[in-house]
Design a protein around this motif. Structure first.
Motif, PDB file in Angstrom:
ATOM      1  N   GLU A 146     -12.669  40.174  66.886  1.00  0.00           N
ATOM      2  CA  GLU A 146     -11.830  39.902  67.938  1.00  0.00           C
ATOM      3  C   GLU A 146     -11.070  38.764  67.406  1.00  0.00           C
ATOM      4  N   ASP A 147     -11.415  37.856  66.513  1.00  0.00           N
ATOM      5  CA  ASP A 147     -10.412  36.902  66.082  1.00  0.00           C
ATOM      6  C   ASP A 147      -9.184  37.425  65.072  1.00  0.00           C
ATOM      7  N   ILE A 148      -9.800  38.499  64.477  1.00  0.00           N
ATOM      8  CA  ILE A 148      -8.657  39.238  63.683  1.00  0.00           C
ATOM      9  C   ILE A 148      -7.647  39.739  64.418  1.00  0.00           C
ATOM     10  N   TYR A 149      -8.105  40.622  65.219  1.00  0.00           N
ATOM     11  CA  TYR A 149      -7.361  41.364  66.211  1.00  0.00           C
ATOM     12  C   TYR A 149      -6.464  40.558  67.058  1.00  0.00           C
ATOM     13  N   GLN A 150      -6.995  39.202  67.470  1.00  0.00           N
ATOM     14  CA  GLN A 150      -6.116  38.193  68.104  1.00  0.00           C
ATOM     15  C   GLN A 150      -4.869  37.964  67.238  1.00  0.00           C
ATOM     16  N   VAL A 151      -5.195  37.441  66.023  1.00  0.00           N
ATOM     17  CA  VAL A 151      -4.230  37.151  65.189  1.00  0.00           C
ATOM     18  C   VAL A 151      -2.990  38.252  64.764  1.00  0.00           C
ATOM     19  N   ALA A 152      -3.608  39.399  64.629  1.00  0.00           N
ATOM     20  CA  ALA A 152      -2.766  40.417  64.470  1.00  0.00           C
ATOM     21  C   ALA A 152      -2.050  40.942  65.856  1.00  0.00           C
ATOM     22  N   SER A 153      -2.363  40.564  66.940  1.00  0.00           N
ATOM     23  CA  SER A 153      -1.437  40.976  67.953  1.00  0.00           C
ATOM     24  C   SER A 153      -0.630  39.909  68.546  1.00  0.00           C
ATOM     25  N   LEU A 154      -0.700  38.691  68.017  1.00  0.00           N
ATOM     26  CA  LEU A 154       0.316  37.610  68.026  1.00  0.00           C
ATOM     27  C   LEU A 154       1.354  38.118  67.189  1.00  0.00           C
ATOM     28  N   ALA A 155       0.906  38.422  65.782  1.00  0.00           N
ATOM     29  CA  ALA A 155       1.785  38.559  64.857  1.00  0.00           C
ATOM     30  C   ALA A 155       2.850  39.831  65.205  1.00  0.00           C
ATOM     31  N   LEU A 156       2.075  40.750  65.817  1.00  0.00           N
ATOM     32  CA  LEU A 156       2.998  41.950  66.387  1.00  0.00           C
ATOM     33  C   LEU A 156       4.083  41.529  67.372  1.00  0.00           C
ATOM     34  N   ILE A 157       3.580  40.549  68.242  1.00  0.00           N
ATOM     35  CA  ILE A 157       4.607  39.963  69.331  1.00  0.00           C
ATOM     36  C   ILE A 157       5.743  39.370  68.334  1.00  0.00           C
ATOM     37  N   TYR A 158       5.475  38.560  67.372  1.00  0.00           N
ATOM     38  CA  TYR A 158       6.314  37.672  66.672  1.00  0.00           C
ATOM     39  C   TYR A 158       7.355  38.716  65.841  1.00  0.00           C
ATOM     40  N   ALA A 159       6.791  39.816  65.335  1.00  0.00           N
ATOM     41  CA  ALA A 159       7.505  40.896  64.795  1.00  0.00           C
ATOM     42  C   ALA A 159       8.409  41.794  65.767  1.00  0.00           C
ATOM     43  N   ILE A 160       7.843  41.872  66.948  1.00  0.00           N
ATOM     44  CA  ILE A 160       8.882  42.508  68.019  1.00  0.00           C
ATOM     45  C   ILE A 160       9.885  41.580  68.300  1.00  0.00           C
ATOM     46  N   ASP A 161       9.758  40.266  68.516  1.00  0.00           N
ATOM     47  CA  ASP A 161      10.966  39.136  68.797  1.00  0.00           C
ATOM     48  C   ASP A 161      11.860  39.033  67.575  1.00  0.00           C
ATOM     49  N   ARG A 162      11.372  39.465  66.333  1.00  0.00           N
ATOM     50  CA  ARG A 162      12.376  39.252  65.235  1.00  0.00           C
ATOM     51  C   ARG A 162      12.896  40.533  64.757  1.00  0.00           C
ATOM     52  N   TYR A 163      12.488  41.669  65.294  1.00  0.00           N
ATOM     53  CA  TYR A 163      12.925  42.890  64.577  1.00  0.00           C
ATOM     54  C   TYR A 163      14.365  43.176  65.096  1.00  0.00           C
ATOM     55  N   ASP A 164      15.130  43.610  64.263  1.00  0.00           N
ATOM     56  CA  ASP A 164      16.697  43.837  64.199  1.00  0.00           C
ATOM     57  C   ASP A 164      16.819  45.368  63.963  1.00  0.00           C
ATOM     58  N   ILE A 165      17.005  46.140  65.175  1.00  0.00           N
ATOM     59  CA  ILE A 165      17.122  47.503  64.958  1.00  0.00           C
ATOM     60  C   ILE A 165      18.378  47.960  64.151  1.00  0.00           C
ATOM     61  N   GLU A 166      19.329  46.921  64.203  1.00  0.00           N
ATOM     62  CA  GLU A 166      20.781  47.301  63.779  1.00  0.00           C
ATOM     63  C   GLU A 166      20.537  47.318  62.243  1.00  0.00           C
ATOM     64  N   LYS A 167      19.582  46.796  61.573  1.00  0.00           N
ATOM     65  CA  LYS A 167      19.419  46.929  60.009  1.00  0.00           C
ATOM     66  C   LYS A 167      18.995  48.245  59.718  1.00  0.00           C
ATOM     67  N   GLY A 168      18.543  49.155  60.419  1.00  0.00           N
ATOM     68  CA  GLY A 168      18.414  50.648  60.018  1.00  0.00           C
ATOM     69  C   GLY A 168      16.764  50.761  59.620  1.00  0.00           C
ATOM     70  N   TYR A 169      16.171  50.022  59.486  1.00  0.00           N
ATOM     71  CA  TYR A 169      14.731  50.193  59.109  1.00  0.00           C
ATOM     72  C   TYR A 169      13.670  50.418  60.046  1.00  0.00           C
ATOM     73  N   GLU A 170      12.433  51.098  59.976  1.00  0.00           N
ATOM     74  CA  GLU A 170      11.564  51.462  60.885  1.00  0.00           C
ATOM     75  C   GLU A 170      10.953  50.094  61.527  1.00  0.00           C
ATOM     76  N   PHE A 171      10.394  49.992  62.603  1.00  0.00           N
ATOM     77  CA  PHE A 171       9.709  49.047  63.048  1.00  0.00           C
ATOM     78  C   PHE A 171       8.460  48.887  62.550  1.00  0.00           C
ATOM     79  N   SER A 172       7.888  50.059  62.251  1.00  0.00           N
ATOM     80  CA  SER A 172       6.569  49.825  61.365  1.00  0.00           C
ATOM     81  C   SER A 172       6.584  49.610  60.036  1.00  0.00           C
ATOM     82  N   SER A 173       7.578  49.693  59.478  1.00  0.00           N
ATOM     83  CA  SER A 173       7.916  49.038  58.180  1.00  0.00           C
ATOM     84  C   SER A 173       8.114  47.684  57.978  1.00  0.00           C
TER      85      SER A 173
END
Length: 258
Positions: A58-85
């Motif tokens: 549960e602790d690992i999942y929470q950390v990973a979830s927060l990292a996902l939110i952080y990634a969504i906020d920082r992701y720049d779709i204009e750079k052309g790479y996939e979000f999963s990458s």
């Protein structure tokens, strides 16, 4: 009612368009929440890699979830790479950071903590009295407890100041440059420890040989798209396209099993 209607409409939009909308309006919480929900499968998959390693899932999942939110906020779709990458190394990085910061600190019972404090005080007093390091039996007699209790508290006290993995191994070997980290085995690069390996194995049955390799290399061996492209002698664009296809299959399979 208007917000509910907007949220419903957003659910029918693909990820790329959602990221375009969010990149233009970072205050759009509806789109942000939908993006989070759509990519929680990635959090679950990556978090499972680190299950049964001394930390509650549960602790690992929470950390990973927060990292996902952080990634969504920082992701720049204009750079052309996939979000999963972009998100995968971000999530894995945060999980590893959490392990570095938390795993090595031991938790001991309050009784042992209090006894450890008494032992430290007793050592100072007895050393001054005897002009030498006191023995365990002398400490136990002074405090009024058993020698076993003293030994237990002394061993547990090392948890307060963990030894650096970069420190010397302190053995009798000729190579004095060997550190503790040199003696630690490396993490197995398979997914035999993943609790949902049955789900993964079943999912891979629907992939061809090329897709299986890309799936393993990207999500379990942490290889970059360029590394995979070089090994397979294909373009990075092809690897990216295939990865996008695999991720979409994985998302649909995951949703079917919810």
């Amino acid at each position: 009612m208007k917000n509910v209607a907007n949220a419903t409409n957003y659910l029918d939009i693909d990820n790329k368009e959602l990221f375009k909308i969010y990149s233009k309006d970072k205050d759009n919480k509806e789109v942000r929440n939908i993006l989070i929900e759509k990519h929680l499968y990635l959090v679950n998959l990556l978090a499972k890699k680190y299950a049964n390693k001394g930390v509650e899932f549960e602790d690992i999942y929470q950390v990973a979830s927060l990292a996902l939110i952080y990634a969504i906020d920082r992701y720049d779709i204009e750079k052309g790479y996939e979000f999963s990458s972009f998100a995968t190394p971000t999530i894995i990085g945060e999980i590893k950071k959490y392990f570095r910061d938390k795993v090595w600190t031991l938790r001991v019972p309050r009784r042992v903590q209090e006894l450890s404090k008494k032992i430290s005080e007793a050592k100072v007093i007895l050393e001054q009295e005897y002009k030498k390091q006191p023995r365990v039996e002398e400490i136990a007699k002074y405090i009024g407890c058993t020698e076993e209790d003293v030994l237990e508290a002394m061993e547990a006290s090392y948890g307060y100041q963990p030894i650096s993995l970069d420190s010397s191994s302190n053995d009798d070997s000729e190579d004095k440059d060997i550190t503790l980290i040199d003696k630690i085995g490396q993490e197995e690069s398979s997914f035999g420890n993943i609790e949902q390996r049955d789900f993964i194995n079943k999912f891979m049955e629907n992939l061809n040989e090329l897709e299986v390799k890309i799936f393993k290399d990207r999500f379990f061996l942490d290889k970059t798209q360029s590394m995979i492209a070089k090994e397979l002698e294909i373009s990075q664009m092809t690897v990216s396209r295939l990865e996008r296809k695999i991720v979409e299959k994985l998302r649909k399979e995951y949703e079917k099993n919810l």
